[in-house]
Design an enzyme around this catalytic site. Structure first.
Site, short mmCIF file in Angstrom:
data_model
loop_
_atom_site.label_atom_id
_atom_site.label_comp_id
_atom_site.label_asym_id
_atom_site.label_seq_id
_atom_site.Cartn_x
_atom_site.Cartn_y
_atom_site.Cartn_z
N ASP A 67 1.43 -3.61 13.39
CA ASP A 67 0.66 -4.30 12.13
C ASP A 67 0.66 -5.63 12.14
O ASP A 67 1.62 -6.27 11.88
CB ASP A 67 1.33 -3.36 10.97
CG ASP A 67 0.95 -3.75 9.50
OD1 ASP A 67 -0.32 -4.47 9.64
OD2 ASP A 67 1.20 -3.15 8.40
N ASP B 165 9.12 -4.66 8.23
CA ASP B 165 8.40 -3.76 8.04
C ASP B 165 8.05 -3.15 9.45
O ASP B 165 7.09 -3.62 10.45
CB ASP B 165 6.85 -4.18 7.38
CG ASP B 165 6.05 -2.76 6.88
OD1 ASP B 165 6.21 -1.79 7.76
OD2 ASP B 165 5.39 -2.74 5.91
N LYS C 281 13.44 -0.56 -0.52
CA LYS C 281 11.86 -0.29 -0.10
C LYS C 281 11.64 1.19 -0.76
O LYS C 281 11.97 2.07 -0.16
CB LYS C 281 11.51 -0.45 1.38
CG LYS C 281 10.00 -0.57 1.57
CD LYS C 281 9.32 -1.02 2.78
CE LYS C 281 9.41 -0.41 3.90
NZ LYS C 281 8.69 -0.94 5.09
N ASN D 36 4.31 -9.14 6.86
CA ASN D 36 5.48 -8.56 7.32
C ASN D 36 6.35 -9.48 8.27
O ASN D 36 7.31 -9.47 8.85
CB ASN D 36 5.18 -7.62 8.71
CG ASN D 36 4.11 -6.44 8.10
OD1 ASN D 36 4.41 -6.12 6.83
ND2 ASN D 36 3.40 -6.12 8.90
N MET E 165 18.32 -2.17 2.93
CA MET E 165 18.47 -3.35 3.95
C MET E 165 19.17 -4.44 3.09
O MET E 165 18.85 -4.77 1.91
CB MET E 165 17.24 -3.62 4.76
CG MET E 165 16.00 -4.07 3.85
SD MET E 165 14.48 -3.90 4.93
CE MET E 165 13.63 -2.68 4.35
N THR E 166 19.67 -5.52 3.96
CA THR E 166 19.92 -6.65 3.38
C THR E 166 18.97 -7.70 3.04
O THR E 166 17.78 -7.48 3.62
CB THR E 166 20.94 -7.61 4.48
OG1 THR E 166 20.33 -7.40 5.76
CG2 THR E 166 22.29 -6.87 4.57
N SER F 156 0.95 -1.35 -0.09
CA SER F 156 -0.25 0.02 0.09
C SER F 156 0.94 1.23 -0.05
O SER F 156 0.52 2.28 -0.65
CB SER F 156 -0.89 -0.18 1.31
OG SER F 156 -0.28 -0.11 2.34
#
Length: 346
Positions: free
Chosen positions: A291, A318, A161, A296, A248-249, A143
């Site tokens: 969340d 996340d 991301k 996630n 990030m990895t 989203s």
């Protein structure tokens, strides 16, 4: 996937970035749903049925119209649909909850031109010079943003991301506009006041739309977890990150739901550790990733020396919805739980 193929991919669509264009998309959705209601009402009246407003609104065709538009809007409009399906599921009509719950699946990805514009805005015209390799096809599209695999100049496998353009600026208007449509539709029970949820949603979404904040939470979790080998938190790259991009990895994994196929003893162990993690978050870390979306979490399967399923690892993703809680607040919950365990009703 090449740039040319991505720009023509039928699964991509531009993200509306201006408030008026986003409002226009919601208006288009409302008009389309109304047209569907008229058509369905005409059909049912022709068969001498007397349909209710709810029956006309919550048809499969209208469900498809709603989810299609919210998936293309992305941002807070789509996120609010996810939140309502998870947090108000028992209060909303089941048909509406079913519609909104489908928004937990993948969103549409950005076309190449829009994706590159975000990369240029954050890294400059020579953005490709700071990466050894970049995959234009996203691993996932959600989203708020989408995720791309890349290789850093040091040779490490990483993911970026990348936030959709205009998301942060449209949070308040998106939430208000979707809420207005829900209220006008008559689908919400008259006694249900969702205003507190909406204000909370705006605050949470503003936090989620700042990837620097998320980076800081990831590092805080890593420090709190210490040498815990069951959970994996990707390593962040602050120099490649900004408010709109989080580097990030990369850690391969499969959907957390896949543990359903594991032996019962492993399922029990995994869920026990996840529950322990939840209690540690609240009572020890004073930080909670709020969340509950299954996306996630990823699971890294493992095998023993006989190639039988063994306890794997959980990848935590996340941290945008992470909340801090004061020690005073946590202590009150601790007292409440102790009273519950001891059956101390007073």
């Amino acid at each position: 996937m090449s740039r040319k193929k991505l720009s023509k991919d039928k699964n991509t669509s531009p993200v509306p970035t201006k408030r008026l264009s986003r409002l226009a998309r919601l208006g288009k959705m409302a008009v389309s749903v109304t047209g569907g209601m008229i058509a369905e009402g005409t059909r049912q009246l022709a068969t001498r049925q007397r349909p209710t407003l709810k029956d006309l609104l919550l048809t499969p065709a209208n469900a498809q119209r709603i989810t299609k538009e919210l998936r293309q809007l992305r941002g807070a409009a789509m996120k609010l649909g996810q939140m309502l399906s998870m947090e108000s599921g028992d209060l909303l009509p089941k048909e509406l909850t079913d519609i909104l719950s489908t928004l937990r699946a993948d969103a549409r990805a950005m076309p190449f031109q829009q994706l590159e514009a975000v990369l240029i805005e954050n890294f400059g015209e020579d953005w490709q010079e700071i990466l050894y390799q970049f995959s234009f096809a996203p691993l996932a599209a959600a989203s708020i943003g989408q995720v791309h695999r890349a290789i850093s100049t040091s040779g490490k496998a990483i993911v970026l991301k990348i936030q959709y353009p205009g998301v942060r600026e449209s949070i308040v208007s998106d939430v208000d506009n979707v809420a207005m449509l829900l209220k006008l539709s008559g689908l919400l029970p008259s006694h249900l006041n969702i205003d507190p949820l909406l204000e909370d949603a705006k605050k949470q979404l503003k936090d989620e739309a700042n990837y620097r904040t998320e980076l800081n939470y990831m590092e805080a979790y890593r420090e709190k977890l210490g040498d815990n080998s069951f959970f994996i938190i990707p390593t962040t790259f602050p120099l490649l990150s900004s408010e709109n991009i989080l580097a990030m990895t990369y850690h391969p994994g499969i959907a957390i739901e896949s543990i359903q196929s594991l032996p019962q003893v492993l399922r029990n162990e995994i869920m026990t550790r996840l529950f322990e993690m939840m209690f540690k978050e609240f009572f020890e870390f004073n930080l909670v990733q709020t969340d509950p979306n299954f996306a996630n979490y990823l699971y890294q399967p493992a095998q023993d020396k006989n190639k039988q399923p063994a306890l794997g690892k959980i990848i935590l993703l996340d941290f945008g919805a992470t909340r801090k809680f004061t020690q005073r607040f946590v202590n009150r919950y601790r007292k409440l739980l102790k009273a519950l365990v001891n059956a101390d009703r007073d």
